[in-house]
Each structure stands twice: as structure tokens, then as C-alpha cells.
Design a protein around this motif. Sequence first.
Motif, PDB file in Angstrom:
ATOM      1  N   THR A  27       0.823  -1.212   0.000  1.00  0.00           N
ATOM      2  CA  THR A  27       0.000   0.000   0.000  1.00  0.00           C
ATOM      3  C   THR A  27       0.852   1.255   0.000  1.00  0.00           C
ATOM      4  O   THR A  27       0.722   2.110  -0.877  1.00  0.00           O
ATOM      5  N   TYR A  30       3.736   1.034  -3.055  1.00  0.00           N
ATOM      6  CA  TYR A  30       3.199   1.174  -4.407  1.00  0.00           C
ATOM      7  C   TYR A  30       2.650   2.576  -4.649  1.00  0.00           C
ATOM      8  O   TYR A  30       2.951   3.206  -5.674  1.00  0.00           O
ATOM      9  N   CYS A  31       1.821   3.064  -3.720  1.00  0.00           N
ATOM     10  CA  CYS A  31       1.223   4.399  -3.909  1.00  0.00           C
ATOM     11  C   CYS A  31       2.285   5.488  -3.990  1.00  0.00           C
ATOM     12  O   CYS A  31       2.154   6.442  -4.766  1.00  0.00           O
ATOM     13  N   SER A 104      -7.011   5.429   1.410  1.00  0.00           N
ATOM     14  CA  SER A 104      -6.050   5.105   0.349  1.00  0.00           C
ATOM     15  C   SER A 104      -6.747   4.509  -0.861  1.00  0.00           C
ATOM     16  O   SER A 104      -6.380   4.796  -2.007  1.00  0.00           O
ATOM     17  N   SER A 108      -6.711   6.334  -4.537  1.00  0.00           N
ATOM     18  CA  SER A 108      -6.137   5.624  -5.689  1.00  0.00           C
ATOM     19  C   SER A 108      -7.143   5.506  -6.823  1.00  0.00           C
ATOM     20  O   SER A 108      -6.794   5.648  -8.001  1.00  0.00           O
ATOM     21  N   GLN A 111      -7.389   8.832  -8.600  1.00  0.00           N
ATOM     22  CA  GLN A 111      -6.232   9.062  -9.468  1.00  0.00           C
ATOM     23  C   GLN A 111      -6.404   8.356 -10.810  1.00  0.00           C
ATOM     24  O   GLN A 111      -6.197   8.936 -11.879  1.00  0.00           O
ATOM     25  N   ALA A 112      -6.780   7.086 -10.745  1.00  0.00           N
ATOM     26  CA  ALA A 112      -6.911   6.300 -11.972  1.00  0.00           C
ATOM     27  C   ALA A 112      -8.033   6.804 -12.863  1.00  0.00           C
ATOM     28  O   ALA A 112      -7.958   6.694 -14.091  1.00  0.00           O
ATOM     29  N   ARG A 124      -4.154  13.079  -5.806  1.00  0.00           N
ATOM     30  CA  ARG A 124      -2.796  12.899  -5.287  1.00  0.00           C
ATOM     31  C   ARG A 124      -2.722  13.315  -3.821  1.00  0.00           C
ATOM     32  O   ARG A 124      -2.100  12.640  -3.007  1.00  0.00           O
ATOM     33  N   THR A 127      -4.656  10.613  -1.743  1.00  0.00           N
ATOM     34  CA  THR A 127      -3.859   9.389  -1.638  1.00  0.00           C
ATOM     35  C   THR A 127      -2.701   9.584  -0.672  1.00  0.00           C
ATOM     36  O   THR A 127      -2.388   8.702   0.135  1.00  0.00           O
ATOM     37  N   LEU A 181      -2.056   3.136 -11.984  1.00  0.00           N
ATOM     38  CA  LEU A 181      -2.679   3.838 -10.862  1.00  0.00           C
ATOM     39  C   LEU A 181      -3.848   3.048 -10.307  1.00  0.00           C
ATOM     40  O   LEU A 181      -4.099   3.055  -9.085  1.00  0.00           O
ATOM     41  N   ALA A 184      -3.140   0.308  -7.749  1.00  0.00           N
ATOM     42  CA  ALA A 184      -2.950   0.763  -6.368  1.00  0.00           C
ATOM     43  C   ALA A 184      -4.175   0.489  -5.501  1.00  0.00           C
ATOM     44  O   ALA A 184      -4.064   0.425  -4.273  1.00  0.00           O
ATOM     45  N   CYS A 185      -5.344   0.322  -6.085  1.00  0.00           N
ATOM     46  CA  CYS A 185      -6.558   0.021  -5.320  1.00  0.00           C
ATOM     47  C   CYS A 185      -6.523  -1.389  -4.729  1.00  0.00           C
ATOM     48  O   CYS A 185      -7.204  -1.672  -3.736  1.00  0.00           O
TER      49      CYS A 185
END
Length: 500
Positions: A27, A30-31, A104, A108, A111-112, A124, A127, A181, A184-185
Amino acid sequence: MSKPQAYYSWYNLSVQIVFALCLGSLTYGYCFSIISTTLGQPGFYAYFGLAAVATDPNYAYTNRILGATSGLFSAGAFMGCWTMGWMCDARGRKQALWIAATISLVGSALQAGSAAIGMFLFARWLTGYGVGNLVTLIPIMQAEISPPASVVLVAGYTVAGWVGFGCFFATNPNFQWRFPLAVACLWPLLTLAVSPWIPESPRWLILRGSKDEAWTIIAKLHYNPADPEELYARREFDQMCRQVENDRLYFEHESVVDLFRKPSYRKRMICGFLTFFSNESSGILVIYNYSVLIYKGLGQTGYMPLLLSGVYVTLGAMGNWVNSMLVDRVGRKALFLTGLSGMLVSLIAETALVRFYAGTAGHGGLSAALFFIFLHLVFYGCCIDANSFVYCSEIFPTHIRPRGMAWSVGTLFLTTIPYLEAAPTAFATIGYRYYIVFIILTAINIPIIYFFFPETKGLSLEEIGEKFGDDVAIHLTNQVEDDKKEMEANMSAFETVRDP
């Protein structure tokens, strides 16, 4: 009388895996890392109308957006650190974990799915807020649930690097940057899925008066079929109870100001600040976040910058594994000094090489510059990264650990805000001179750490307080010496009686 041996059940080891890999490594790692590869995807620049080359008239605007992308993440993370410092005390470590993972996940996803640059920048920040929560909470829970030697392994860096590299070859330009991105979920979803099997911190439960529940967890963590009387678990539980009761006197009456008023707390706060300030002032996150841009400046083109980024993060993850092997053998302080010294030498060499070879066709000099970027990372990964979280989670007693970790990790993000925000413009205008800032700061930090930091290797969480001037309720680590002396005294008395 012999000292019961430490034993950690498979249940305890599974807790380590969940936290070290799923939470810390995936988590947070990666983020934090994925933006490095995002900045190397042509589809990202095309979708938001950003300039991909320095000759474009909009390049200055692009630099500001890139700076904001990293700066807002760090600003959100800084706020998340301080929120978590309160939340995990007020609501408990486990409930705080649910909240942080959910934030988080939402960040994420936004973002995607961003449709405009403003939405992307907000995502951003959000996150970053969730990551700030997690990166403060996870070392606390590791320190309070897992064995004292456990560390965070940053496997998420590697996953992010290679996912980004693979997506560079996608024919759909939006897939290039949206899919990494979106991945990241997965990690906060996994965290929420396994959270029912993660125990609450026994130290927090004792502090709140729930001793029966705390004992149940301790007994399960240290269950050993060869120790039916649970001697080690009872001794550790007794140590926790005595130390927490000793600390409880301060817990209900202390404010944030008191963290700087009491000498032993003040020294801890200074050590926590210097740990992460020295880390980030080495330039590590500037180099990593903008590694793709740096590689392009060293003559790398096409997929090579993203390939090098994947190799870079893989090397970093391997370095963290080495760090986990060394931290209890070499010691925290010695590793800090070794790592910072090696990074300082690497920075000096890198600066000189970029000064003379950047923008030229000197392949030997450019290759050497790449080598020192990687050497800089080797010293950081092997000596500093995981070591920093271990050290800061150890030096604070239970009743102030959340606030102490919030302060320490908050320093990480607060320090990176100006460094990351300024980096794109600084590299475009003053070039190699930006590295000189980190050379000077690292040269200053090394002697400060040498003279000021106490070593914590081999001590329990409670006994570390003695290094900072606190009273320790009971010494568990040194109990073996006391037991030996007691046994020798008993044997001597027996011999005297038997043979006067």
C-alpha cells in the motif's frame, strides 16, 4: 532458574507478513512509487496537455504541474501523519487501520479515473493523506505486535516499477498511465479483507485497562507447545503491564507541548526529526520520484528510462531485505552512519559527472553517472530505509508512540514538500547544482547523528527508555544475567551448607 526462550507462533509470523508485505510494502510502497513511472508515460502528458520535451513552449507549466503532483502528495501525507497520531490513540490501532486503508482506496481510485488535471491533483493529495496514515500506523503496530526485530520490506516499490514499465508498451495511451494507478486500489482492498484476522495492539489495550483481552492476544502470539506454562508470554505480559502502568501516570495529563518539555521526550523528538530529515536531505526521494526524467537527462530514451526505473526499485527492495538482516547485527546507529557516508560520496561523484557529461555524447561519463545513482540507492536501501522506521517506532514509549511516530514520519513528508516541488524547475534551470544542496545537508547530518543518537540494538521497547533517561519498570533483556547470578548464588549457598 533459567530464562524462558522467546518463541513466536505461526500466528505471530503471519501478522508480520500481513503488515510488512500487504500494508508497508504494497500500500505505502506502491502508492508512493507509482508516480515515478507515471511521469514516464507519454499517454499521461498527452491526456492532460502537458509538454513532454524541453523545447515545448508549455514546458515551464509542465514543470509546475509535475512539482505540484509530488508536492501535494507529500502535503497530504504530512497531514495524514498528524491525524493518525491522534486517531490510533483515540480509536485503537485496528480501527485506525480500517479508516486509513479506505482513504487510500478512494484516493487511488480517483487518481486512476481522473478526468482533469485538477481532479488528478486532488486525488494525489487524498492518496498522500491515506499513505501518511498508513506509514505512521504500520511501524507502530509492527513494534507492538510483531517481534522487536521485524522490519518493513518495501516490495511495493518493485511492483510499481515493473507494472509501469510493462504498461509503456500498451497501444492505448490512456491505459499506459491509468492501469498502474488503478492497481494501487488492490493493496488497500487486500488490507481490508485480511483486517479481521489482525489483532489489536496488546500494549494499547493495557493502556486502556483491557488486560484480559491483551493477555489473550499475547498468549496467542507466543503460543509454544513446548512451553505449556506459557512462561515467556507471562514474563513479557508482566513487563508490558508494569511499564504501561508506570507510563499511565503521564498519559492522561500530557499535551503536545509536554513532548518537548520533558528532557527524555525532547531527545526522542529530536532523534525522530533528525532520522527522517537526514534521510530526505540526502536527495533520495528527489532522485527516485524524478528518476525517469533524470535518466532522460543522462541520454536514455524510449523504454530505457522506465526499464532503469524498474531495476532501480528492485534493487531498493533487495536493499531493504539486506537492511532487515543487518539491523540487529550491526545496530541502528552504525547503519545510519554507514548509509549516509556512502550516499554522500555517491552524491559528490554524481554531481561532478553530471557537471561535465550531461548533454554530451560521453557515454563513459554518462554510464558512470548512472552507476553512482544506483550506488546512492544501495547505501540507502541496505542501511537506512527500513532501519529508520524500526528506530523511530522503538524509541517512543507506548503512551506517546503514536504522536512520536506522527512527528517523525511527518518530518519525512514535510521535508520532501520543498525538495520535490522545486525539483523539476531546479533541474531545468540550475541542473547539477541542485545536488549540492543535498551534499551540504548530508555532510552536516552525519556528525550530528554520531554524537547525538543512542543505540537501541538488542533492547526491548520498554528498556530503550533507559537510554533516554526514563525509569524502567522491569528489565527483560538483562533478565538472563540476573537469573545466572541468582543461580550461582543458590549453588554457592548449597555448597556451603553441604561442605562447611
